[in-house]
Design a protein around this motif. Structure first.
Motif, PDB file in Angstrom:
ATOM      1  N   ASN A 110       0.819  -1.217   0.000  1.00  0.00           N
ATOM      2  CA  ASN A 110       0.000   0.000   0.000  1.00  0.00           C
ATOM      3  C   ASN A 110       0.852   1.266   0.000  1.00  0.00           C
ATOM      4  O   ASN A 110       0.514   2.248  -0.655  1.00  0.00           O
ATOM      5  N   ILE A 111       1.934   1.234   0.738  1.00  0.00           N
ATOM      6  CA  ILE A 111       2.803   2.429   0.767  1.00  0.00           C
ATOM      7  C   ILE A 111       3.524   2.574  -0.570  1.00  0.00           C
ATOM      8  O   ILE A 111       3.555   3.650  -1.162  1.00  0.00           O
ATOM      9  N   THR A 112       4.047   1.451  -1.064  1.00  0.00           N
ATOM     10  CA  THR A 112       4.789   1.500  -2.324  1.00  0.00           C
ATOM     11  C   THR A 112       3.906   2.021  -3.466  1.00  0.00           C
ATOM     12  O   THR A 112       4.358   2.809  -4.298  1.00  0.00           O
ATOM     13  N   TYR A 113       2.648   1.579  -3.486  1.00  0.00           N
ATOM     14  CA  TYR A 113       1.778   1.982  -4.591  1.00  0.00           C
ATOM     15  C   TYR A 113       1.196   3.389  -4.405  1.00  0.00           C
ATOM     16  O   TYR A 113       0.359   3.815  -5.182  1.00  0.00           O
ATOM     17  N   HIS A 114       1.673   4.087  -3.380  1.00  0.00           N
ATOM     18  CA  HIS A 114       1.280   5.498  -3.239  1.00  0.00           C
ATOM     19  C   HIS A 114       2.490   6.421  -3.289  1.00  0.00           C
ATOM     20  O   HIS A 114       2.409   7.563  -2.842  1.00  0.00           O
ATOM     21  N   THR A 115       3.592   5.927  -3.846  1.00  0.00           N
ATOM     22  CA  THR A 115       4.793   6.776  -3.875  1.00  0.00           C
ATOM     23  C   THR A 115       4.750   7.798  -5.016  1.00  0.00           C
ATOM     24  O   THR A 115       5.400   8.843  -4.941  1.00  0.00           O
ATOM     25  N   LEU A 116       3.989   7.479  -6.052  1.00  0.00           N
ATOM     26  CA  LEU A 116       3.930   8.376  -7.214  1.00  0.00           C
ATOM     27  C   LEU A 116       3.138   9.639  -6.877  1.00  0.00           C
ATOM     28  O   LEU A 116       2.168   9.567  -6.124  1.00  0.00           O
ATOM     29  N   VAL A 117       3.553  10.781  -7.433  1.00  0.00           N
ATOM     30  CA  VAL A 117       2.742  11.995  -7.236  1.00  0.00           C
ATOM     31  C   VAL A 117       2.151  12.429  -8.575  1.00  0.00           C
ATOM     32  O   VAL A 117       2.669  12.103  -9.638  1.00  0.00           O
ATOM     33  N   HIS A 118       1.061  13.158  -8.512  1.00  0.00           N
ATOM     34  CA  HIS A 118       0.384  13.683  -9.695  1.00  0.00           C
ATOM     35  C   HIS A 118       1.359  14.572 -10.480  1.00  0.00           C
ATOM     36  O   HIS A 118       2.144  15.315  -9.869  1.00  0.00           O
ATOM     37  N   GLU A 119       1.301  14.500 -11.805  1.00  0.00           N
ATOM     38  CA  GLU A 119       2.205  15.316 -12.633  1.00  0.00           C
ATOM     39  C   GLU A 119       2.083  16.807 -12.304  1.00  0.00           C
ATOM     40  O   GLU A 119       3.057  17.546 -12.353  1.00  0.00           O
ATOM     41  N   ASN A 120       0.858  17.233 -11.978  1.00  0.00           N
ATOM     42  CA  ASN A 120       0.664  18.658 -11.655  1.00  0.00           C
ATOM     43  C   ASN A 120       1.428  19.061 -10.405  1.00  0.00           C
ATOM     44  O   ASN A 120       1.823  20.217 -10.265  1.00  0.00           O
ATOM     45  N   LEU A 121       1.610  18.102  -9.503  1.00  0.00           N
ATOM     46  CA  LEU A 121       2.357  18.422  -8.286  1.00  0.00           C
ATOM     47  C   LEU A 121       3.833  18.649  -8.636  1.00  0.00           C
ATOM     48  O   LEU A 121       4.504  19.492  -8.044  1.00  0.00           O
ATOM     49  N   LYS A 122       4.320  17.869  -9.618  1.00  0.00           N
ATOM     50  CA  LYS A 122       5.694  18.097 -10.092  1.00  0.00           C
ATOM     51  C   LYS A 122       5.800  19.513 -10.665  1.00  0.00           C
ATOM     52  O   LYS A 122       6.756  20.228 -10.393  1.00  0.00           O
ATOM     53  N   ASN A 123       4.796  19.885 -11.474  1.00  0.00           N
ATOM     54  CA  ASN A 123       4.816  21.232 -12.067  1.00  0.00           C
ATOM     55  C   ASN A 123       4.786  22.300 -10.981  1.00  0.00           C
ATOM     56  O   ASN A 123       5.459  23.320 -11.078  1.00  0.00           O
ATOM     57  N   ALA A 144       0.011  21.617  -0.446  1.00  0.00           N
ATOM     58  CA  ALA A 144      -0.651  21.542  -1.759  1.00  0.00           C
ATOM     59  C   ALA A 144      -1.317  20.185  -1.964  1.00  0.00           C
ATOM     60  O   ALA A 144      -2.359  20.079  -2.624  1.00  0.00           O
ATOM     61  N   LEU A 145      -0.721  19.123  -1.381  1.00  0.00           N
ATOM     62  CA  LEU A 145      -1.298  17.772  -1.545  1.00  0.00           C
ATOM     63  C   LEU A 145      -2.743  17.714  -1.054  1.00  0.00           C
ATOM     64  O   LEU A 145      -3.539  16.913  -1.541  1.00  0.00           O
ATOM     65  N   SER A 146      -3.074  18.568  -0.089  1.00  0.00           N
ATOM     66  CA  SER A 146      -4.444  18.529   0.459  1.00  0.00           C
ATOM     67  C   SER A 146      -5.464  18.846  -0.624  1.00  0.00           C
ATOM     68  O   SER A 146      -6.604  18.395  -0.565  1.00  0.00           O
ATOM     69  N   THR A 147      -5.039  19.612  -1.647  1.00  0.00           N
ATOM     70  CA  THR A 147      -5.994  19.990  -2.701  1.00  0.00           C
ATOM     71  C   THR A 147      -6.247  18.825  -3.669  1.00  0.00           C
ATOM     72  O   THR A 147      -7.170  18.880  -4.470  1.00  0.00           O
ATOM     73  N   TYR A 148      -5.403  17.785  -3.593  1.00  0.00           N
ATOM     74  CA  TYR A 148      -5.575  16.628  -4.498  1.00  0.00           C
ATOM     75  C   TYR A 148      -6.528  15.583  -3.913  1.00  0.00           C
ATOM     76  O   TYR A 148      -7.013  14.730  -4.633  1.00  0.00           O
ATOM     77  N   TYR A 149      -6.697  15.603  -2.606  1.00  0.00           N
ATOM     78  CA  TYR A 149      -7.488  14.544  -1.960  1.00  0.00           C
ATOM     79  C   TYR A 149      -8.553  15.159  -1.056  1.00  0.00           C
ATOM     80  O   TYR A 149      -8.432  15.129   0.172  1.00  0.00           O
ATOM     81  N   PRO A 150      -9.597  15.744  -1.655  1.00  0.00           N
ATOM     82  CA  PRO A 150     -10.595  16.455  -0.835  1.00  0.00           C
ATOM     83  C   PRO A 150     -11.277  15.552   0.189  1.00  0.00           C
ATOM     84  O   PRO A 150     -11.694  16.025   1.250  1.00  0.00           O
ATOM     85  N   GLU A 151     -11.344  14.231  -0.095  1.00  0.00           N
ATOM     86  CA  GLU A 151     -12.008  13.330   0.858  1.00  0.00           C
ATOM     87  C   GLU A 151     -11.209  13.208   2.170  1.00  0.00           C
ATOM     88  O   GLU A 151     -11.737  12.747   3.183  1.00  0.00           O
ATOM     89  N   ALA A 152      -9.943  13.646   2.127  1.00  0.00           N
ATOM     90  CA  ALA A 152      -9.077  13.477   3.303  1.00  0.00           C
ATOM     91  C   ALA A 152      -9.594  14.232   4.519  1.00  0.00           C
ATOM     92  O   ALA A 152      -9.179  13.963   5.648  1.00  0.00           O
TER      93      ALA A 152
END
Ligand code: CMC
Length: 424
Positions: A110-123, A144-152
């Motif tokens: 589960n941790i490994t499969y969440h290591t990738l970040v959204h391309e927009n976050l790279k930008n 900024a990550l908080s804006t990617y996961y509103p359900e959080a």
């Protein structure tokens, strides 16, 4: 013998019974019954820095600063560092027990499969100045990550919470490595799902852009894994307190983690390892150590990497790190700053100024030397602290948001300003 304190208010002659819980704490709310003269509110205890105030009840980490003891969930830190890896430790810190084989596999997956970040976050990260401090980048990017996961923000939902725990532990090495590569101008290296947590981090940090292969030295992987274990949690330190305090108003954990990272950034907390290297470089040679000690004793500066709010004995993490330094230096070559550090420690530990104040080397004193020898630039050191501390922050946050006694953190104050006056 009753388990209580009898408090006599000599101003009024009144006596109050204050229960003592578990043999060592009183509830501050019980002070409310002792009225302050002229005020309806009860007396408060004044405690800048919360040095003698327990702000939470916790089951995660135990420290006995006088004896130099640190335990996660009851297990001594030296046993964990010897027998377990960081992924098992993170599981222990967050969930309370070491994982079984299948729990471990699922956790790592589960941790490994969440290591990738959204391309927009790279930008987003690419928008920082070329010389942005990596910790500043981390603070902003975690926010900024908080804006990617509103359900959080559904923090009462256990499943939603666990999903964000996977994401934050998974993504923090990726963001950390990007914050370093940004300053070098090298392209970001995406995470790999087929290698371990620490190996993956080192690969994202150091894999040359022109090469398809990068294999970090196993001794260095092991050393960094142990350093991650030692940094996983440290009960109610400044950043854990920030995590819990922000968490008490119930925003998503990304916002809390940004606040905790900001707290860690300061030179009196996680920024100290960076300051230690700066100080050792400034000293330059062993013969200049006594002059620095004189400056410290004259109150002109602090000896970075020394002293701790809780440890009034040798920091047990520093003991393990000091031993591990030899193994690392066998691979990387001896760090020339080590001799200066050893001489500083020798003089400080025999000097009455440090002895009387119980100032011993802390976790940051030797960790920076190891990081530097491994090729990390000094401004990335606090980031190396933040990566493993994420598991501790999340454990502290989860314990806080699920504690029925936890209220929004809103301390009292001792007001010293003007009495009522009217606008002319
Ligand atoms: N060098 C010289 N004197 C010191 C130091 C130091 N590093 N640390 C404390 N003192 C003195 C201080 O001047 C004071 O002396 P006096 O009683 O004469 O005024 C006395 O010791 C008590 O200091 P304090 O500031 O009241 O202690 P504290 O518990 O508030 O501070 C500390 C703890 C870690 C902030 C402090 O020891 C410090 O600034 N150390 C250097 C920075 C450092 O290494 N930080 C990393 C901490 S460990 C990793 C982490 O948790 O982040």
């Amino acid at each position: 013998m009753p388990n209580s304190l009898t408090v006599r208010d000599n101003r009024t002659g009144k006596e109050y019974e204050i229960p003592v819980e578990n043999g060592y704490y009183i509830k501050a709310a019980d002070l409310k019954q002792i009225k302050a003269p002229g005020l309806d509110a009860g007396i408060v205890s004044y405690d800048p820095g919360l040095m003698q105030t327990a702000s939470v009840k916790s089951r995660i980490t135990f420290i006995d600063g006088d004896k130099g003891i640190l335990r996660y969930r009851g297990y001594p830190i030296d046993e964990i560092a010897e027998k377990k890896n960081y992924m098992e430790t993170a599981y222990l810190v967050v969930n309370g027990e070491f994982p079984t084989k299948s729990q471990y596999d699922e956790w790592v997956h589960n941790i490994t499969y969440h290591t990738l970040v959204h391309e927009n976050l790279k930008n987003f990260m690419m928008g920082f100045r070329y010389d942005a401090h990596p910790m500043g980048m981390m603070v902003a990017t975690l926010g900024a990550l908080s804006t990617y996961y509103p359900e959080a923000k559904l923090v009462s939902d256990a499943q939603v919470r666990m999903q964000q725990i996977f994401r934050l532990i998974g993504k923090i090495p990726t963001i950390a490595a990007f914050s370093y590569r940004h300053s070098t101008g090298w392209p970001y290296v995406d995470p790999s799902n087929d290698i371990g947590y620490v190996e993956n981090f080192l690969t994202m940090m150091f894999k040359p852009s022109f090469s398809t292969r990068y294999e970090p030295d196993p001794v260095l992987v092991k050393a960094l894994d142990v350093l991650f274990i030692l940094h996983a949690d440290h009960e109610q330190n400044c950043s854990a307190n920030a995590m819990r305090s922000v968490g008490s108003s119930r925003p998503d954990p990304y916002s809390c983690a940004a606040a905790a990272t900001a707290a860690l950034y300061g030179p009196l907390h996680g920024g100290a390892n960076e300051e230690v290297i700066r100080m050792l470089k400034e000293i330059g040679s062993v013969d200049k150590v006594p002059a620095l000690i004189q400056e410290v004793k004259a109150g002109k500066r602090r000896l970075m990497g020394f002293g701790h709010r809780v440890y009034k004995n040798y920091d047990p993490r520093a003991k393990i790190i000091k031993k591990m330094a030899d193994q690392v230096f066998q691979v990387t070559g001896r760090n020339p700053l080590l001799d200066i550090a050893l001489e500083l420690e020798r003089i400080a530990l025999s000097d009455d100024y440090f002895i009387s104040r119980k100032l011993y080397p802390n976790v940051d004193f030797y960790s920076g030397l190891i990081y530097q020898s491994m090729g990390f630039p000094s401004d990335i050191f606090p980031v190396l602290f933040a990566i493993p501390r994420m598991s501790g922050w999340l454990a502290q946050w989860q314990e806080g948001v699920t504690d029925p006694e936890q209220k929004i953190v809103r301390p009292a104050q001792v007001y010293l300003g003007s009495d009522l006056r009217h606008v002319p």
